[in-house]
Design an enzyme around this catalytic site. Sequence first.
Site, PDB file in Angstrom:
ATOM      1  CG  ASP A  49      -2.034   0.999   1.122  1.00 25.44           C
ATOM      2  OD1 ASP A  49      -3.136   0.593   0.710  1.00 25.44           O
ATOM      3  OD2 ASP A  49      -1.805   2.184   1.430  1.00 25.44           O
ATOM      4  CE1 TYR A  54       1.115   7.504   3.039  1.00 24.91           C
ATOM      5  CE2 TYR A  54       1.427   5.350   2.051  1.00 24.91           C
ATOM      6  CZ  TYR A  54       0.647   6.235   2.762  1.00 24.91           C
ATOM      7  OH  TYR A  54      -0.591   5.847   3.202  1.00 24.91           O
ATOM      8  CG  HIS A 114      -3.631  10.111   0.048  1.00 24.33           C
ATOM      9  ND1 HIS A 114      -2.278   9.871   0.047  1.00 24.33           N
ATOM     10  CD2 HIS A 114      -4.066   9.630   1.234  1.00 24.33           C
ATOM     11  CE1 HIS A 114      -1.930   9.289   1.176  1.00 24.33           C
ATOM     12  NE2 HIS A 114      -2.996   9.136   1.922  1.00 24.33           N
ATOM     13  CD  GLN A 166      -5.745   2.877   2.336  1.00 29.78           C
ATOM     14  OE1 GLN A 166      -4.801   3.550   2.734  1.00 29.78           O
ATOM     15  NE2 GLN A 166      -5.612   1.960   1.381  1.00 29.78           N
ATOM     16  CB  THR A 243      -1.262  -3.169   9.780  1.00 32.37           C
ATOM     17  OG1 THR A 243      -0.597  -2.846  10.999  1.00 32.37           O
ATOM     18  CG2 THR A 243      -0.814  -4.543   9.301  1.00 32.37           C
ATOM     19  NE  ARG A 250       4.365  -4.710  16.204  1.00 27.25           N
ATOM     20  CZ  ARG A 250       3.373  -5.137  17.005  1.00 27.25           C
ATOM     21  NH1 ARG A 250       3.667  -5.959  18.023  1.00 27.25           N
ATOM     22  NH2 ARG A 250       2.140  -4.796  16.803  1.00 27.25           N
TER      23      ARG A 250
END
Length: 294
Positions: A49, A54, A114, A166, A243, A250
């Site tokens: 994603d 970013y 976005h 999203q 996530t 993790r």
Amino acid sequence: MTIVKAPTVTLNDGTQIPKIGYGLGTANFGKDCQAHILSALSTGYEYLDCAYMYGNSKHLGQALGDWKGKREDLFILQKCGKSNGTAEEKDPRKVLMTLLKDAKLDYVDLYLLHSPLLFDDITKAWTVMEELKAEGLTKSIGISNFREEDILKLKESWEVVASVNQIELHPYNAHAPNMVRLLSTCKDLGIVIESYGPLTPLFRSPGGPVESVVQQIARSKGVQESQVLLAWGAQFTGGVVVTTSSKKERQQLQLEAITRMSPLTQDEVDQISEAGKGKFFRWFMKDVWEQARE
């Protein structure tokens, strides 16, 4: 350990998206995340994603260059828009061409606007998105951080219904009146919800009423609290969760919440939802929601 593929959700245009994605925001935002991407891919993530905002799509390209898999086995999502963006950064076509070049890709699987606040006219931006889909530069198109009123505005003129929305979604904001309306509208239109920030009750707003319920469920199942919240995020909407983590262990735990952990019972989902009503908290895109109709 043998990698188990994540189950998929079928979007309204027939495209299938894995139920869990690895995000290049938050911990990876603006950083060289090549190693983290390769770690996630080796763990078993098939959905990456990404977003222009970013600022790390070149690192995505570098990671994909080092990866030994096939492009068609990945689901790659990109988002258009940037705070205080220039005219070019508000143009979905120009942004996508930059992203494709940076990541050395011919197409993306899903391309999103976005935020409604990043464009002068969301209906004009959506028309460009429809053109990009028709040209095969993106297989599917969708939106992110769009409120009910934004979707209804798009609906007046769209020819292609958004495939996903999203949004930040977790037990502490799912009960907000404008969120309840938004989820209902998306369901009516066949728009799949992608939930980001699903672990907020543990890491950004700890100590609230959800925590004890999640702890109890985690103990009864022999799993981690974070895994319970990820499962809740996917099951509450029947959609997708996004996530991230820079740590491989993790990454593994998060993925296994969807691929290996037994689903929550409906009673467990309801217990978490009910506990969430005892608190309201929102962390991301507050400028969008400050203007939302309650």
